[in-house]
Motif scaffolding. Structure first.
Motif, PDB file in Angstrom:
ATOM      1  N   LEU A 104     -14.097   7.143  -7.351  1.00 29.26           N
ATOM      2  CA  LEU A 104     -15.045   6.084  -7.708  1.00 29.26           C
ATOM      3  C   LEU A 104     -15.648   5.453  -6.462  1.00 29.26           C
ATOM      4  O   LEU A 104     -16.856   5.227  -6.391  1.00 29.26           O
ATOM      5  CB  LEU A 104     -14.342   5.011  -8.550  1.00 29.26           C
ATOM      6  N   VAL A 105     -14.802   5.178  -5.464  1.00 31.08           N
ATOM      7  CA  VAL A 105     -15.301   4.558  -4.243  1.00 31.08           C
ATOM      8  C   VAL A 105     -16.227   5.506  -3.489  1.00 31.08           C
ATOM      9  O   VAL A 105     -17.315   5.126  -3.068  1.00 31.08           O
ATOM     10  CB  VAL A 105     -14.134   4.123  -3.330  1.00 31.08           C
ATOM     11  N   THR A 118       0.832  -1.207   0.000  1.00 25.71           N
ATOM     12  CA  THR A 118       0.000   0.000   0.000  1.00 25.71           C
ATOM     13  C   THR A 118       0.868   1.259   0.000  1.00 25.71           C
ATOM     14  O   THR A 118       0.577   2.229  -0.693  1.00 25.71           O
ATOM     15  CB  THR A 118      -0.901   0.022   1.251  1.00 25.71           C
ATOM     16  N   LEU A 176      -9.664  -1.546  -2.748  1.00 26.68           N
ATOM     17  CA  LEU A 176     -10.899  -1.541  -3.532  1.00 26.68           C
ATOM     18  C   LEU A 176     -10.879  -0.509  -4.666  1.00 26.68           C
ATOM     19  O   LEU A 176     -11.243  -0.834  -5.805  1.00 26.68           O
ATOM     20  CB  LEU A 176     -12.099  -1.316  -2.594  1.00 26.68           C
ATOM     21  N   PRO A 177     -10.444   0.735  -4.396  1.00 24.05           N
ATOM     22  CA  PRO A 177     -10.421   1.724  -5.484  1.00 24.05           C
ATOM     23  C   PRO A 177      -9.592   1.273  -6.674  1.00 24.05           C
ATOM     24  O   PRO A 177      -9.977   1.517  -7.825  1.00 24.05           O
ATOM     25  CB  PRO A 177      -9.775   2.957  -4.848  1.00 24.05           C
ATOM     26  N   ILE A 178      -8.466   0.610  -6.397  1.00 26.69           N
ATOM     27  CA  ILE A 178      -7.613   0.197  -7.516  1.00 26.69           C
ATOM     28  C   ILE A 178      -8.352  -0.814  -8.392  1.00 26.69           C
ATOM     29  O   ILE A 178      -8.338  -0.718  -9.623  1.00 26.69           O
ATOM     30  CB  ILE A 178      -6.281  -0.377  -6.984  1.00 26.69           C
ATOM     31  N   ILE A 198     -10.122   0.660   6.585  1.00 30.18           N
ATOM     32  CA  ILE A 198      -9.927   1.926   5.879  1.00 30.18           C
ATOM     33  C   ILE A 198      -9.005   1.746   4.670  1.00 30.18           C
ATOM     34  O   ILE A 198      -9.312   2.184   3.551  1.00 30.18           O
ATOM     35  CB  ILE A 198      -9.317   2.998   6.823  1.00 30.18           C
ATOM     36  N   LEU A 199      -7.865   1.067   4.889  1.00 27.34           N
ATOM     37  CA  LEU A 199      -6.929   0.900   3.771  1.00 27.34           C
ATOM     38  C   LEU A 199      -7.538   0.010   2.690  1.00 27.34           C
ATOM     39  O   LEU A 199      -7.329   0.237   1.498  1.00 27.34           O
ATOM     40  CB  LEU A 199      -5.594   0.321   4.267  1.00 27.34           C
ATOM     41  N   VAL A 219      -6.692   6.549   8.248  1.00 32.38           N
ATOM     42  CA  VAL A 219      -5.540   5.669   8.483  1.00 32.38           C
ATOM     43  C   VAL A 219      -4.506   5.951   7.408  1.00 32.38           C
ATOM     44  O   VAL A 219      -4.845   6.162   6.251  1.00 32.38           O
ATOM     45  CB  VAL A 219      -5.949   4.183   8.448  1.00 32.38           C
ATOM     46  N   LEU A 244      -7.174  -1.986   8.620  1.00 37.30           N
ATOM     47  CA  LEU A 244      -7.464  -2.894   7.511  1.00 37.30           C
ATOM     48  C   LEU A 244      -8.688  -2.432   6.725  1.00 37.30           C
ATOM     49  O   LEU A 244      -8.686  -2.409   5.488  1.00 37.30           O
ATOM     50  CB  LEU A 244      -7.682  -4.302   8.069  1.00 37.30           C
ATOM     51  N   VAL A 297     -13.113  10.347   6.147  1.00 41.22           N
ATOM     52  CA  VAL A 297     -12.911   8.909   6.390  1.00 41.22           C
ATOM     53  C   VAL A 297     -11.710   8.320   5.632  1.00 41.22           C
ATOM     54  O   VAL A 297     -10.912   7.589   6.215  1.00 41.22           O
ATOM     55  CB  VAL A 297     -14.210   8.115   6.106  1.00 41.22           C
ATOM     56  N   PRO A 298     -11.532   8.641   4.335  1.00 43.28           N
ATOM     57  CA  PRO A 298     -10.389   8.020   3.634  1.00 43.28           C
ATOM     58  C   PRO A 298      -9.033   8.410   4.211  1.00 43.28           C
ATOM     59  O   PRO A 298      -8.045   7.723   3.972  1.00 43.28           O
ATOM     60  CB  PRO A 298     -10.523   8.566   2.202  1.00 43.28           C
ATOM     61  N   LEU A 332      -4.100   7.368  -7.255  1.00 44.33           N
ATOM     62  CA  LEU A 332      -5.342   6.965  -6.603  1.00 44.33           C
ATOM     63  C   LEU A 332      -6.463   8.000  -6.689  1.00 44.33           C
ATOM     64  O   LEU A 332      -7.545   7.775  -6.171  1.00 44.33           O
ATOM     65  CB  LEU A 332      -5.070   6.658  -5.130  1.00 44.33           C
ATOM     66  N   PRO A 359      -9.480   6.553  -8.725  1.00 44.86           N
ATOM     67  CA  PRO A 359     -10.007   5.419  -7.969  1.00 44.86           C
ATOM     68  C   PRO A 359     -10.721   5.818  -6.680  1.00 44.86           C
ATOM     69  O   PRO A 359     -11.801   5.318  -6.395  1.00 44.86           O
ATOM     70  CB  PRO A 359      -8.745   4.594  -7.672  1.00 44.86           C
ATOM     71  N   LYS A 360     -10.154   6.741  -5.907  1.00 48.44           N
ATOM     72  CA  LYS A 360     -10.806   7.144  -4.657  1.00 48.44           C
ATOM     73  C   LYS A 360     -12.139   7.818  -4.935  1.00 48.44           C
ATOM     74  O   LYS A 360     -13.115   7.610  -4.215  1.00 48.44           O
ATOM     75  CB  LYS A 360      -9.911   8.093  -3.865  1.00 48.44           C
ATOM     76  N   LEU A 400     -10.787  -0.294   1.996  1.00 47.63           N
ATOM     77  CA  LEU A 400     -11.854   0.448   1.313  1.00 47.63           C
ATOM     78  C   LEU A 400     -11.306   1.554   0.422  1.00 47.63           C
ATOM     79  O   LEU A 400     -11.862   1.828  -0.635  1.00 47.63           O
ATOM     80  CB  LEU A 400     -12.785   1.093   2.349  1.00 47.63           C
ATOM     81  N   PHE A 401     -10.228   2.220   0.855  1.00 52.85           N
ATOM     82  CA  PHE A 401      -9.799   3.415   0.133  1.00 52.85           C
ATOM     83  C   PHE A 401      -8.445   3.273  -0.560  1.00 52.85           C
ATOM     84  O   PHE A 401      -7.930   4.237  -1.095  1.00 52.85           O
ATOM     85  CB  PHE A 401      -9.820   4.629   1.060  1.00 52.85           C
ATOM     86  N   PHE A 402      -7.846   2.072  -0.508  1.00 49.50           N
ATOM     87  CA  PHE A 402      -6.638   1.850  -1.309  1.00 49.50           C
ATOM     88  C   PHE A 402      -6.788   0.640  -2.227  1.00 49.50           C
ATOM     89  O   PHE A 402      -6.557   0.740  -3.422  1.00 49.50           O
ATOM     90  CB  PHE A 402      -5.413   1.672  -0.398  1.00 49.50           C
TER      91      PHE A 402
END
Lengths: 276, 340
Positions: free
Chosen positions: A126-127, A112, B31-33, B24-25, A146, B22, A142-143, A120, A123-124, B27-29
């Motif tokens: 899109l989510v 990561t 999954l987006p890819i 957050i990463l 972390v 787990l 929220v994104p 990203l 992609p971000k 969902l936002f790293f």
């Protein structure tokens, strides 16, 4: 003789680059208190003539600055608290707790960290869009809660601390959570400060995420609002004193933290280096 | 306590501890890819969900269009690659040399007041990229500080952000090549003529290069300084005893020991410079004449301004690939050097 010469030469280099690195800020500060014509006519002058707080006042009444400031404070406070908690928890588990899947998770964390953030952006979006939180506070916050690098820094820290103190607490009968909360966290203070500082400056300065997460001006953070000011939401004139003043006000909090906690920034840069 | 002893409840606790990170990463790293990989194979225009059957599936078209089809999309993409390549070519060496130079001066034992200067050099790299871009826009404005300085030494400064001329073109113009030679202007590769490929960074890009070198050198200086302070002083002293001068000691003793830091700084520089975005967005938006367009900004523009999310995502992935390739190349070079 030679040392005198090289000492003089050394100071000359330091002073020259000191000016190169600091004078832009001098220009920024002085221009914030200039009139628009003075700023345009004397761009190098460190002294406003005449001195005016007109631009600064207009930042607060004529732009969305107060809103952006509130949003930046809100986002930064929540994100810093969350990162300190979540990253230290994850770092602790990855370093100390023995559970199935730990190695895979750590490999995933490293992967990561290797993903370039700018890739990203779409992609971000899109989510956020799919989850229905685009253009909202949750989408903005929220994104960011972390940060993979933060988890990594905490894991590295726990790896470097002897395990004996916690073992003693555990043998005394304290559970994993008690031990973590009352023994591990207080011990991790230096790493937590580094994490706090890095999270603060990273979130306060974060621009691309706010660009793709929100479009409603009421949800803009400071960098987003500043970028909007520059791209011409002001109307007539260049209005440089106002723009420079707004940029100055946005820089002050990080500048204060930097001056006080410089060694933690240095440690952060070094940590960033270690992962390479 | 169960029979498993004090490590009994660690299995559940471990997962509970990593759960927030787990989720957050993931969902936002992660999954987006995956989602973006799918979108890059479609012609989604931003309306509704990209995961319905109404969204046209175009296969690899968004990718092939960047390389194979002779149209504007390829021309823009190749222009952005050219611009970013010149940017990387200038920023990485300049910031590395500047960072190393400043670190060497600050590591000098006979100077005092070094902590003040270290703070001064480091400060720009912790400020907001947007805020600092505003300052540099003002300094590079037509009647701004930079041109005022230049005119003080008798140089008529350019109109930085409206000057699309490339540095190499300007240099050729100076030596008498005013127009593109037919051999270069009539032939080309990947949608640009050889003449266009060989433009050099534009004047506008040079302003952005200056800003970035100025802001990032501080961080790398801190890394070099940390490395320098860890070097054993005996080696340098031995060199001094053997009569080596300062220059020889730097090349033969200090620099070889700094090799790991050097490779790290260059790698981080390469990864960072291919991602330049904030400064472009604030200062030039890809203008003038697309000479500050970079893949990162082009991908943003294609998706969020032209509503062609498929192509935008495809550009992102190609950029990702470029960065991965450069990182691997760097790793490979590092291994070669270490083998000696």
């Amino acid at each position: 003789m030679r040392t005198i010469f090289s000492r003089f030469f050394g100071y000359a280099i330091l002073v020259f680059f000191g000016l190169v690195f600091l004078y832009p800020f001098v220009i920024q500060i002085s221009s914030s208190f200039k009139t628009e014509s003075d700023a345009a006519a004397n761009p190098l002058s460190p002294i406003p003539h005449p001195f005016t707080t007109d631009a600064i006042e207009r930042i607060f009444v004529g732009t969305g600055f107060p809103t952006w400031l509130m949003n930046s404070v809100l986002v930064t406070v929540i994100v810093v608290l969350a990162r300190v908690l979540f990253c230290s928890m994850a770092g602790y588990a990855l370093s100390r707790l023995r559970f199935r899947g730990r190695r895979v998770l750590f490999a995933g964390l490293l992967a990561t960290m290797a993903v370039p953030p700018v890739v990203l952006l779409i992609p971000k979006f899109l989510v956020l869009n799919q989850l229905g939180i685009y253009d909202s506070y949750p989408g903005l916050i929220v994104p960011l809660l972390v940060d993979a690098t933060g988890c990594f820094i905490m894991k590295q820290f726990f790896d470097s601390v002897p395990v004996s103190v916690e073992e003693a607490a555990r043998i005394d009968g304290a559970g994993v959570f008690r031990t973590y909360w009352s023994v591990v966290l207080p011990m991790a203070r230096p790493a937590l400060i580094t994490l706090t500082i890095l999270s603060f400056s990273g979130t306060w300065n974060e621009f691309p995420h706010s660009l793709i997460a929100v479009q409603n001006p009421a949800l803009f953070t400071l960098p987003r609002g500043l970028a909007d000011l520059v791209s011409g939401s002001l109307g007539a004139g260049t209005q440089y004193p106002l723009k420079l003043g707004a940029a100055l006000l946005a820089t002050i909090p990080v500048a204060i933290i930097f001056v006080i906690f410089q060694r933690y920034f240095v440690r952060g840069a070094a940590e960033g280096g270690e992962r390479g | 306590m169960s029979a498993k002893g004090i490590r009994g409840n660690e299995r559940t606790a471990g997962w509970i501890f990593v759960a927030p990170a787990l989720i957050i990463l993931g969902l936002f790293f992660v999954l987006p890819i995956l989602m973006a990989l799918w979108v890059s194979l479609t012609g989604w225009n931003g309306q509704g969900s990209p995961f319905t059957s109404r969204v046209p599936f175009v296969g690899l078209h968004n990718y092939t269009a960047l390389f194979a089809t002779d149209d504007l999309a390829r021309q823009d993409f190749m222009t952005s690659i050219r611009n970013n390549a010149y940017y990387v070519l200038l920023v990485v060496p300049l910031q590395t040399v500047l960072a190393l130079g400043l670190a060497l001066v600050l590591n000098n034992r006979i100077l005092k007041g070094k902590s003040f200067f270290r703070t001064a050099f480091f400060f720009p790299s912790v400020t907001s990229s947007v805020a600092i871009s505003v300052v540099f826009l003002f300094m590079f404005a037509n009647g701004g500080a930079i041109n005022a300085l230049l005119s003080a030494v008798g140089i008529n400064g350019p109109q930085w952000f409206s000057d699309p001329r490339g540095l190499i073109h300007i240099a050729l113009d100076r030596v008498g090549v005013h127009n593109a030679p037919a051999a270069l202007a009539d032939h080309g590769v990947l949608g640009l003529t050889w003449w266009d490929w060989l433009s050099g960074p534009s004047v506008a890009m040079c302003a952005i290069i200056t800003l970035v070198v100025w802001t990032t050198s501080g961080t790398f200086m801190v890394m070099f300084l940390a490395a320098l302070q860890n070097l054993p002083i005996q080696l340098d002293e031995a060199g001094m005893v053997d009569g080596a001068n300062a220059w020889q000691r730097f090349w033969r003793i200090t620099l070889p020991q700094l090799r790991p830091t050097m490779f790290l700084v260059v790698t981080l520089g390469l990864i960072g410079t291919w991602q330049v975005f904030d400064q472009i967005y604030v200062m030039s938006q890809g203008n003038p004449a697309k000479t500050t367009l970079t893949p990162a900004f082009l991908s943003y523009r294609t998706a969020f301004r032209d509503f062609d999310y498929g192509s935008g995502a495809a550009i992102s992935f190609v950029l990702f690939l470029i960065i991965v390739l450069f990182t691997l190349l760097q790793r490979w070079l590092l291994r070669e050097r270490r083998g000696h």
